[in-house]
Design an enzyme around this catalytic site. Sequence first.
Site, PDB file in Angstrom:
ATOM      1  N   ALA A   1      45.860  36.155 -18.899  1.00 49.80           N
ATOM      2  CA  ALA A   1      46.305  36.831 -17.688  1.00 49.80           C
ATOM      3  C   ALA A   1      46.830  38.278 -17.621  1.00 49.80           C
ATOM      4  O   ALA A   1      46.081  38.821 -18.294  1.00 49.80           O
ATOM      5  CB  ALA A   1      47.362  35.932 -16.939  1.00 49.80           C
TER       6      ALA A   1
ATOM      7  N   VAL B   1      42.007  40.255 -21.635  1.00 52.53           N
ATOM      8  CA  VAL B   1      43.192  40.525 -21.638  1.00 52.53           C
ATOM      9  C   VAL B   1      43.779  41.207 -20.088  1.00 52.53           C
ATOM     10  O   VAL B   1      42.889  42.294 -19.887  1.00 52.53           O
ATOM     11  CB  VAL B   1      44.133  41.099 -22.335  1.00 52.53           C
ATOM     12  CG1 VAL B   1      45.567  41.427 -22.086  1.00 52.53           C
ATOM     13  CG2 VAL B   1      43.973  40.678 -23.961  1.00 52.53           C
ATOM     14  N   CYS B   2      44.028  40.783 -19.128  1.00 57.47           N
ATOM     15  CA  CYS B   2      44.765  41.454 -17.745  1.00 57.47           C
ATOM     16  C   CYS B   2      43.462  41.850 -16.997  1.00 57.47           C
ATOM     17  O   CYS B   2      42.367  40.888 -17.116  1.00 57.47           O
ATOM     18  CB  CYS B   2      45.509  42.801 -18.424  1.00 57.47           C
ATOM     19  SG  CYS B   2      46.536  43.255 -16.914  1.00 57.47           S
ATOM     20  N   THR B   3      43.278  43.100 -16.646  1.00 59.55           N
ATOM     21  CA  THR B   3      41.942  43.361 -15.739  1.00 59.55           C
ATOM     22  C   THR B   3      40.738  43.775 -16.696  1.00 59.55           C
ATOM     23  O   THR B   3      39.692  44.047 -16.239  1.00 59.55           O
ATOM     24  CB  THR B   3      42.557  44.701 -14.891  1.00 59.55           C
ATOM     25  OG1 THR B   3      42.962  45.540 -15.810  1.00 59.55           O
ATOM     26  CG2 THR B   3      43.360  44.192 -13.819  1.00 59.55           C
TER      27      THR B   3
END
Lengths: 238, 238
Positions: A155, A105-107
Site C-alpha cells: 500500500a 509500492v504505493c502508486t
Amino acid sequence: MIDPSRHVNIGSLIFDGIDQIDLTGPFEVLARIPNSTYRLYGKTDGMIRDLKGLRISPDAAIAEAPQLDVLHIPGGFGQEALMDDEEVLGWIRRQAEGAQSIFSVCTGALVLGAAGLLKGRRATTHWASFHLLPYFGAIPVDERVVVDGNWVFAAGVTAGIDGALRLAAELRGDAAAQGIQLHMVYAPEPPFDAGTPASAPPEVFAAMRESVRAVTTQREATARRVAERLGITAAVSP
Amino acid sequence: MIDPSRHVNIGSLIFDGIDQIDLTGPFEVLARIPNSTYRLYGKTDGMIRDLKGLRISPDAAIAEAPQLDVLHIPGGFGQEALMDDEEVLGWIRRQAEGAQSIFSVCTGALVLGAAGLLKGRRATTHWASFHLLPYFGAIPVDERVVVDGNWVFAAGVTAGIDGALRLAAELRGDAAAQGIQLHMVYAPEPPFDAGTPASAPPEVFAAMRESVRAVTTQREATARRVAERLGITAAVSP
C-alpha cells in the site's frame, strides 16, 4: 520459493518524482536476497530526483535490462508522467511476460494499471489513490500488503518494507527474509498511532487529505483516460 | 519544540559505505519538517555509494554547509573511515557546538564517539556495536530510540525512521510529526518477529552475528584506539 540454486535478476524502475522511500525501503531488502543481482533502471541512464530532491543514479537504462525475475515499481507523483509513456509501459509489459514476480509500492500500482496489467488482479495502493484501482480493472483489497499469485502489492510508502520482506520470503524462504529483517533491525516502534487514515487524529487526516487534493484530482483524470483506453467500464462510479 | 516561526537548517552527513536506509528512512521525515531547509552534505560534492551500491549525490560539500540546527549522522561500515578523519570529525565538533539537535542512526553514533561527543551521554547504536559505547565514554541504553536532552540516538538501521519522527515531534510538535507519519503510511506490519537478537530465531541470529564478526572485530580495534586518544579508561572491559 524458487530453487535457491537459481540466480535471480531483480530490478527497480526509478524515475523523476519518485517517493524515494518507495525505492529505498525495498532496496534494503532486495539488495540482500541470496544468489541475486539487483539493479536500478531508469528510462535513461541519467540521475533522477525524488519528490523532495534526493538525487539517485540508476545502474542502467531500461533498454539495457535483461529479462528480470522480479520487477519492482515504486510510486510517487512522478508516476503520472509514466502513465502515458508507451516506451516505459511497453517495457513493463514485456518484462511482466517473463518475470516471476511483479512488486509495486504505493502508486506504482497505477503504472501497472496503465500498462493494462491489473485486470482481474487483487491489488492495493496508497490510501489517497485506493478508489482509483477499479478504473484499471483491479479488485481493490484494503490491506497493507496484498499477495496475488506471484504479484505483491504494498500500500502506501513504508508498506514497501513489509512487502519486500514478504517477497524475500516467497523467493528464498522465511529464514532468508528473517536474516534480512534482523540486519535491518526491523522491529518498529512508531512514536504515534497515526500511520493510516483511520488511526491518525481526524484533524491531521483532514489536513493531509487537503494537501494531496490537487494531486488526487489529477490522478483521477488520468485514471479515467486510462480506463477508456483499456476499454474498462465496469465497476467505475465516477 | 522550537518556535515554529523560526526556520531551521537540517543536514545529513553522507559518505561511502553508508547503510542507505540509515539516511533514506530519516530523509522521508526530515525533508518534510515544516519551515526548514534540508540538505545532504558529503566530504566532497561527489556522488557516494552505499554498502550495496546505491549511488546518491550530496547537495554540497561539508565545507559549504551553514551552521546547522539539526545534524543527522547515519551509519554503515563506511563509518570506520570517518573515525580517523580529522577533517570530518572537526566539522562535526564545530557543528555540534552550535546545533540544536544531533541525531545519529545505527553506527553513526560511533562517529560521534570518535569526535569525542559521547562522553557522559546516554546513547544507543546497532546491536552488533552496542558493547563498544563505553569506549567513547557513553552510557549505553538498550532502547530503540534514546533521547538525551536535544540529542536523539536511533539503534539499528530502520530505527532511524522512529528516531526521525521523534525528532520531528521535538522540533515542530506532535501534529506535524503525525502528519508526516500519515504521509508515510507508517503503520508497520513486519511479516516476522525477527528484527532484534532477542526475537529472531536463534539460528538466524547466530548466522547474522557470524556474518558481521570481521566487521565487529575491526570496529572494536578502532574503538580501543579512539578510547586511548580520548583518554577514556573507565568502564572498558576489553
